[in-house]
Design a protein around this motif. Sequence first.
Motif, mmCIF file in Angstrom:
data_model
loop_
_atom_site.group_PDB
_atom_site.id
_atom_site.type_symbol
_atom_site.label_atom_id
_atom_site.label_comp_id
_atom_site.label_asym_id
_atom_site.label_seq_id
_atom_site.Cartn_x
_atom_site.Cartn_y
_atom_site.Cartn_z
ATOM 1 N N GLY A 15 8.810 -51.001 -9.887
ATOM 2 C CA GLY A 15 8.781 -49.743 -9.145
ATOM 3 C C GLY A 15 7.561 -48.886 -9.440
ATOM 4 N N GLY A 16 6.406 -49.508 -9.632
ATOM 5 C CA GLY A 16 5.180 -48.764 -9.893
ATOM 6 C C GLY A 16 5.057 -48.229 -11.309
ATOM 7 N N ALA A 17 6.007 -48.576 -12.157
ATOM 8 C CA ALA A 17 5.981 -48.125 -13.554
ATOM 9 C C ALA A 17 5.796 -49.335 -14.467
ATOM 10 N N ASP A 48 0.905 -44.308 -14.832
ATOM 11 C CA ASP A 48 1.209 -43.016 -15.452
ATOM 12 C C ASP A 48 2.610 -42.967 -16.042
ATOM 13 N N ARG A 49 3.505 -43.784 -15.511
ATOM 14 C CA ARG A 49 4.894 -43.786 -15.988
ATOM 15 C C ARG A 49 5.164 -45.055 -16.782
ATOM 16 N N VAL A 50 5.583 -44.867 -18.035
ATOM 17 C CA VAL A 50 5.946 -45.989 -18.896
ATOM 18 C C VAL A 50 7.390 -45.781 -19.331
ATOM 19 N N VAL A 51 8.219 -46.799 -19.107
ATOM 20 C CA VAL A 51 9.625 -46.736 -19.500
ATOM 21 C C VAL A 51 9.830 -47.713 -20.657
ATOM 22 N N ALA A 111 19.446 -46.967 -14.464
ATOM 23 C CA ALA A 111 19.356 -45.548 -14.100
ATOM 24 C C ALA A 111 17.887 -45.127 -14.025
ATOM 25 N N ALA A 112 17.075 -45.602 -14.956
ATOM 26 C CA ALA A 112 15.651 -45.265 -14.936
ATOM 27 C C ALA A 112 14.978 -45.840 -13.710
ATOM 28 N N LEU A 113 15.358 -47.046 -13.318
ATOM 29 C CA LEU A 113 14.780 -47.683 -12.149
ATOM 30 C C LEU A 113 15.156 -46.908 -10.884
ATOM 31 N N GLU A 115 15.589 -43.814 -10.702
ATOM 32 C CA GLU A 115 14.878 -42.526 -10.699
ATOM 33 C C GLU A 115 13.372 -42.726 -10.660
ATOM 34 N N ALA A 116 12.942 -43.901 -10.217
ATOM 35 C CA ALA A 116 11.515 -44.216 -10.186
ATOM 36 C C ALA A 116 10.721 -43.209 -9.360
ATOM 37 N N GLY A 117 11.323 -42.714 -8.316
ATOM 38 C CA GLY A 117 10.614 -41.760 -7.464
ATOM 39 C C GLY A 117 10.696 -40.348 -7.967
ATOM 40 N N ALA A 118 11.485 -40.112 -9.011
ATOM 41 C CA ALA A 118 11.718 -38.741 -9.521
ATOM 42 C C ALA A 118 10.522 -38.205 -10.253
#
Length: 118
Positions: A15-17, A48-51, A111-113, A115-118
């Motif tokens: 998801g771009g992360a 920019d987003r790392v999970v 849940a993190a996936l 909220e990928a657009g959040a």
Amino acid sequence: MQLEATMQLRPETRGGALWVIVEEPRIDAAVAIQFKDRMREIAAGGPDRVVLDLSQVGFLDSSGLGAVVAVLKLMGEGRRLELAGLTPTVEKVFRLTRMDSVFTIHESPEAALGEAGA
């Protein structure tokens, strides 16, 4: 003499992360520096987003917590380090140190996936 095993971190793009699945039972003083170094390598120049998926980590001590915070600082301005899937013991460490107010913590990787657009 026993060779030190490499810290098992599995990076994936979802998801771009950048997702980093920690495939270790513990992040403690014995592996904290190695964890931080591997995360620096993996996250360098990434999205920019790392999970950070901690669902396999059953134990995290103050050294491990320090390493996670150090990774957050290494990422720099405009990048986010989010945590997902904290086990009850690990979640308690973040809560007791009030680090749960510093990090975005998702109940599960799913849940993190979501909220990928959040």
